[in-house]
Scaffold this motif. Structure first.
Motif, mmCIF file in Angstrom:
data_model
loop_
_atom_site.group_PDB
_atom_site.id
_atom_site.type_symbol
_atom_site.label_atom_id
_atom_site.label_comp_id
_atom_site.label_asym_id
_atom_site.label_seq_id
_atom_site.Cartn_x
_atom_site.Cartn_y
_atom_site.Cartn_z
ATOM 1 N N PHE A 256 -5.218 -7.023 10.830
ATOM 2 C CA PHE A 256 -6.680 -6.942 10.940
ATOM 3 C C PHE A 256 -7.335 -8.052 10.124
ATOM 4 C CE2 PHE A 256 -6.238 -2.379 12.245
ATOM 5 C CZ PHE A 256 -6.980 -2.489 13.404
ATOM 6 N N ASN B 129 -16.314 -2.349 11.098
ATOM 7 C CA ASN B 129 -15.906 -1.789 12.384
ATOM 8 C C ASN B 129 -15.562 -0.318 12.226
ATOM 9 O OD1 ASN B 129 -13.801 -2.387 10.775
ATOM 10 N ND2 ASN B 129 -12.697 -3.658 12.224
ATOM 11 N N TYR C 67 -16.575 -3.496 1.398
ATOM 12 C CA TYR C 67 -16.025 -2.252 1.945
ATOM 13 C C TYR C 67 -16.436 -1.061 1.093
ATOM 14 C CZ TYR C 67 -13.122 -4.471 5.480
ATOM 15 O OH TYR C 67 -12.697 -5.149 6.586
ATOM 16 N N PHE D 13 0.861 -1.183 0.000
ATOM 17 C CA PHE D 13 0.000 0.000 0.000
ATOM 18 C C PHE D 13 0.894 1.228 0.000
ATOM 19 C CE2 PHE D 13 -2.368 -3.356 2.272
ATOM 20 C CZ PHE D 13 -3.343 -3.554 1.317
ATOM 21 N N LEU E 88 -4.809 -5.792 -1.445
ATOM 22 C CA LEU E 88 -5.891 -5.977 -0.479
ATOM 23 C C LEU E 88 -6.542 -7.345 -0.670
ATOM 24 C CD1 LEU E 88 -7.262 -3.961 1.631
ATOM 25 C CD2 LEU E 88 -9.197 -4.110 0.098
ATOM 26 N N ARG F 4 -10.564 7.227 11.300
ATOM 27 C CA ARG F 4 -9.581 6.669 12.239
ATOM 28 C C ARG F 4 -9.883 5.227 12.619
ATOM 29 N NH1 ARG F 4 -6.881 10.298 10.382
ATOM 30 N NH2 ARG F 4 -6.897 12.390 11.263
ATOM 31 N N SER F 5 -10.855 4.611 11.951
ATOM 32 C CA SER F 5 -11.234 3.245 12.313
ATOM 33 C C SER F 5 -10.516 2.242 11.414
ATOM 34 C CB SER F 5 -12.745 3.074 12.156
ATOM 35 O OG SER F 5 -13.066 3.070 10.782
ATOM 36 N N PRO F 6 -10.479 0.975 11.829
ATOM 37 C CA PRO F 6 -9.929 -0.058 10.939
ATOM 38 C C PRO F 6 -10.659 -0.078 9.598
ATOM 39 C CG PRO F 6 -10.348 -0.967 13.114
ATOM 40 C CD PRO F 6 -10.888 0.424 13.125
ATOM 41 N N PHE F 7 -11.965 0.150 9.642
ATOM 42 C CA PHE F 7 -12.745 0.218 8.406
ATOM 43 C C PHE F 7 -12.194 1.303 7.486
ATOM 44 C CE2 PHE F 7 -16.434 2.230 6.262
ATOM 45 C CZ PHE F 7 -16.869 1.163 5.499
ATOM 46 N N LEU G 5 -9.215 2.520 7.510
ATOM 47 C CA LEU G 5 -7.889 2.097 7.051
ATOM 48 C C LEU G 5 -8.033 1.203 5.820
ATOM 49 C CD1 LEU G 5 -4.807 1.993 7.622
ATOM 50 C CD2 LEU G 5 -5.248 -0.004 9.041
ATOM 51 N N MET G 6 -9.013 0.293 5.864
ATOM 52 C CA MET G 6 -9.233 -0.595 4.719
ATOM 53 C C MET G 6 -9.663 0.206 3.483
ATOM 54 S SD MET G 6 -8.363 -3.275 6.059
ATOM 55 C CE MET G 6 -8.175 -3.902 7.705
ATOM 56 N N PHE H 283 -14.208 -9.301 5.792
ATOM 57 C CA PHE H 283 -14.924 -8.023 5.903
ATOM 58 C C PHE H 283 -15.443 -7.859 7.321
ATOM 59 C CE2 PHE H 283 -19.018 -5.684 5.837
ATOM 60 C CZ PHE H 283 -18.531 -4.450 5.470
ATOM 61 N N ASN I 271 -14.774 1.531 15.664
ATOM 62 C CA ASN I 271 -13.611 1.215 16.499
ATOM 63 C C ASN I 271 -12.511 2.198 16.159
ATOM 64 O OD1 ASN I 271 -15.267 -0.902 16.868
ATOM 65 N ND2 ASN I 271 -13.758 -2.476 16.421
ATOM 66 N N ARG I 272 -11.461 2.170 16.947
ATOM 67 C CA ARG I 272 -10.365 3.072 16.616
ATOM 68 C C ARG I 272 -9.102 2.252 16.475
ATOM 69 N NH1 ARG I 272 -12.921 4.579 21.789
ATOM 70 N NH2 ARG I 272 -14.867 5.376 20.944
ATOM 71 N N VAL I 273 -8.388 2.523 15.412
ATOM 72 C CA VAL I 273 -7.129 1.812 15.190
ATOM 73 C C VAL I 273 -6.214 2.006 16.391
ATOM 74 C CG1 VAL I 273 -5.105 1.679 13.694
ATOM 75 C CG2 VAL I 273 -7.351 2.020 12.695
ATOM 76 N N ASP J 48 0.680 4.397 -0.566
ATOM 77 C CA ASP J 48 0.345 5.702 0.024
ATOM 78 C C ASP J 48 0.283 5.669 1.543
ATOM 79 O OD1 ASP J 48 0.111 6.511 -2.530
ATOM 80 O OD2 ASP J 48 -2.070 6.702 -2.553
ATOM 81 N N LEU J 49 0.335 4.469 2.103
ATOM 82 C CA LEU J 49 0.195 4.369 3.555
ATOM 83 C C LEU J 49 1.570 4.235 4.204
ATOM 84 C CD1 LEU J 49 -2.817 1.891 3.779
ATOM 85 C CD2 LEU J 49 -2.849 4.359 3.521
ATOM 86 N N THR K 52 -5.242 2.689 -2.460
ATOM 87 C CA THR K 52 -3.833 2.542 -2.779
ATOM 88 C C THR K 52 -3.557 1.323 -3.639
ATOM 89 O OG1 THR K 52 -3.392 3.517 -0.656
ATOM 90 C CG2 THR K 52 -1.560 2.502 -1.741
ATOM 91 N N ASN K 53 -4.071 0.165 -3.262
ATOM 92 C CA ASN K 53 -3.713 -1.063 -3.977
ATOM 93 C C ASN K 53 -4.745 -2.152 -3.721
ATOM 94 O OD1 ASN K 53 -2.534 -3.291 -5.099
ATOM 95 N ND2 ASN K 53 -0.483 -2.850 -4.337
ATOM 96 N N ARG L 189 -8.814 3.241 2.795
ATOM 97 C CA ARG L 189 -7.618 3.887 2.245
ATOM 98 C C ARG L 189 -6.752 2.876 1.512
ATOM 99 N NH1 ARG L 189 -5.356 5.868 7.351
ATOM 100 N NH2 ARG L 189 -3.547 6.663 6.243
ATOM 101 N N ALA L 190 -6.742 1.646 2.035
ATOM 102 C CA ALA L 190 -5.964 0.598 1.376
ATOM 103 C C ALA L 190 -6.538 0.295 -0.010
ATOM 104 C CB ALA L 190 -5.965 -0.660 2.234
#
Lengths: 251, 399
Positions: A104, A114, B248, A90, B238, B221-224, B226-227, A111, A117-119, A92-93, B233-234, B229-230
């Motif tokens: 995760f 969530n 998603y 990834f 994923l 700011r959640s894992p969701f 983050l996914m 899937f 939730n917060r990372v 850009d990350l 990107t790619n 954003r992933a």
């Protein structure tokens, strides 16, 4: 009983027979190298394992489960991870986020909604990802954006991402291609260390014979879409069929 | 709880303060002064700032995070508006049931459109969403006239049943409200030459904007998030990481459709009227513009972009030749006319030209939008401060 059993796999692209009656048996806990000249069908074969391609005929069994017709993410959830020839990360990350994602995926499945939730608060995931970066010696690059790293580092990151999932089978497509000698040796050390410690089965496609003979416990030689020899490394080196495949033989 | 980082808390606080004090901030010039026409602190416009802010924040969840460029988001806005007006007609003039229905119906629409459109990505996805939006727009004008009232637009009438309020069929048209508080009520605070207007409708919109912003922050700011954003990107990686991108992206699409539905519902709550033109492709394009102008993928950018475009639309478009002549009346006649003639193309009806040029400048020089500009300014100041901090040993004390 192998962890991955490939029987009579055929794959054609138009008139080109990329794979012809390929049989392969990867034993659990070993490092199995697949070598062969360019265009021999090595990458095609790997693509058949991960769901990118579907063979025309034949079977691919992983742990007794057929992998044919299953989507890539399902194959991955079953325990097959893949390192690509050109690193797929990834870009850009940040490096850390790159490793968080497979952590995760391992815990939450393909899937999970969530969104609240917060990372930041997922302590176990954070610790696991950090440990993973320590294992591949990249913790100092934790907050770098992945695209800004060198090619060797991208590869190591991709490996860390695959390992973070605790795969049962790790497929590596030329893990040292384009690396400097020192980086290559680091990768060899890393892979054998992983194998010693975690007993992850690996299938490695590789051109670099130094890498192949340093790592592999078994070698399959692929030429023109068929496995011509499958044997222990010491028997491969002087094998007449192998020399013929690489040097062009009597033609 | 350690929910957000300090920077995020500050951003949220910033949004709360700005929205709550907007009647002051947007009204810096005294009444009757030459600059008074640049004031944006009147209820109508402030409501629009907040509503389009919500719209852009929602759009950003889809476009900013996953990179899927929907070119049909106005459809959800329109659907939200129609749903809200129907609630005003059938149930009650209270905005709460109207907003709930707007969000639900827009969500259902987004689910259907997203389910089909998300089979493709890139330009094909954009075209599919555009096609769906234009289809909704045309249907609203033609076959669906019984629901949408066609060209006239859907309005409330005295004969509506309004079962909860007990429609009377007599007197004046009822107004939208929140448990008795009428949306149009405005309290004016006169301070010297200034007249600050506090409008109930605006504050309702502003509170929804803050909630919408807070929710988007949580998603970011959640894992969701983050996914998502992933995915941008790619997607290959994923999928080979055991994640299924389809649910998603669909979830992001539905969430952002619901945001648009809320915005549409709020629009109808401020003025109980819904027309098909709200779903036209130009409206969809405006949402894209707002997000990119402000900075796609940033938290605050879309809100800024929405405010920016709405300000231009409403303020620049009001500057006509007469106004220009009064500004430049101190100049000799020939020069005055020449300047007015040139500026004529950039203001009034020509405000699109100014906006278009600004948009080009931003895209070329600040690809990250206005937020990138803000970051650069902050970085410059930050560096100066940093230099000051780093060099105290080298500088000799002044005293």
């Amino acid at each position: 009983m192998g962890i991955l059993e490939v029987q009579n796999v055929n794959k054609s692209f138009g008139g080109l027979k990329a794979l012809q009656n390929v049989n392969l048996n990867i034993e659990e806990g070993t490092i199995h190298a697949i070598i062969g000249p360019n265009g021999a069908g090595k990458s095609t074969l790997l693509n058949c394992f991960v769901g990118k391609l579907v063979p025309d005929t034949g079977t691919v069994m992983f742990n007794g489960q057929s992998l044919l017709g299953i989507k890539p993410h399902e194959i991955n959830q079953a325990g097959v991870s893949r390192v690509f020839q050109t690193p797929e990360i990834f870009t850009d990350l940040s490096v850390f986020e790159n490793v968080l994602i497979p952590c995760f995926a391992k815990r939450d499945g393909s899937f999970k909604m969530n969104a609240l939730n917060r990372v930041r608060n997922e302590v176990d995931i954070q610790e696991k990802a950090e440990q993973m970066l320590i294992d591949v010696n990249m913790i100092d690059k934790r907050d770098m954006i992945a695209s800004s790293m060198s090619r060797g580092d991208k590869r190591r990151l991709e490996m860390a991402m695959c390992l973070a999932q605790d795969p049962k089978l790790l497929l590596l497509d030329e893990p040292t291609a384009g690396m400097a000698r020192a980086d290559t040796n680091n990768t060899i050390d890393l892979l054998s260390e992983i194998q010693d410690r975690r007993h992850i089965t690996m299938a490695v496609i590789e051109h670099d014979m130094h890498v192949v003979f340093s790592l592999a416990q078994k070698i399959s030689v692929l030429a023109q879409g068929t496995v011509i020899v499958e044997d222990l490394p010491e028997n491969i080196k002087g094998h007449p069929k192998v020399q013929e495949a690489y040097l062009g033989g009597a033609h | 709880m350690n929910t957000f980082s300090k920077a995020d808390k500050n951003t949220l606080l910033f949004v709360i303060i700005i929205t709550m004090l907007a009647p002051f901030i947007l009204n810096p010039f005294p009444e009757g002064s030459a600059m008074a026409q640049f004031n944006a602190g009147y209820p109508d416009l402030m409501q629009r700032f907040a509503i389009f802010g919500i719209l852009a924040v929602g759009f950003n969840i889809l476009f900013g995070l996953t990179g899927y460029l929907s070119f049909g988001h106005a459809a959800f806005l329109g659907v939200g508006s129609y749903s809200a007006v129907w609630m005003f007609k059938l149930l009650s003039m209270n905005i709460i049931p109207a907003l709930i229905l707007s969000v639900i119906i827009a969500g259902v629409f987004a689910l259907v459109i997203g389910f089909i459109s998300l089979r493709r990505s890139g330009i094909y996805f954009s075209i599919l969403t555009l096609a769906f939006a234009q289809m909704s727009f045309s249907l609203a004008y033609s076959v669906l006239t019984p629901i949408t009232n066609g060209e006239t637009g859907l309005q409330i009438t005295l004969n509506d049943p309004r079962i909860l309020d007990g429609g009377t069929g007599a007197g004046n048209l009822p107004v939208t409200g929140l448990f008795g508080m009428e949306m149009r009520n405005t309290f004016t605070l006169d301070v010297g030459a200034w007249a600050f207007q506090f409008n109930v409708g605006y504050y309702v919109c502003a509170i929804f904007l803050i909630l919408a912003f807070y929710l988007s922050m949580r998603i970011f700011r959640s894992p969701f998030g983050l996914m998502l954003r992933a995915i941008k990107t790619n997607q290959t990686r994923l999928n080979y990481t055991g994640l299924n991108s389809r649910p998603y992206t669909l979830a992001a699409f539905v969430i952002s459709g619901m945001y648009a539905g809320l915005a549409g519902g709020l629009m109808a709550s401020m003025d109980p009227l819904a027309g098909a033109e709200r779903m036209q492709w130009t409206a969809s394009g405006e949402i894209v513009l707002m997000t990119i102008l402000g900075g796609a993928g940033t938290l605050l950018g879309p809100v800024l972009g929405a405010g920016f475009i709405k300000y231009f639309e409403n303020i620049f478009s009001k500057i006509n030749d007469n106004v220009l002549h009064t500004w430049f009346s101190f100049m000799p006649d020939g020069l005055e006319n020449a300047i007015v003639w040139v500026l004529h193309f950039f203001v009034g009806k020509g405000w699109h030209l100014t906006l278009g040029m600004l948009f080009m400048l931003v895209v070329i020089f600040l690809p990250g939008g206005l937020m990138e500009g803000a970051d650069r300014i902050r970085a410059r100041f930050g560096r100066n401060k940093g230099d000051g901090d780093d060099t105290p040993n080298a500088t000799t004390p002044a005293e």
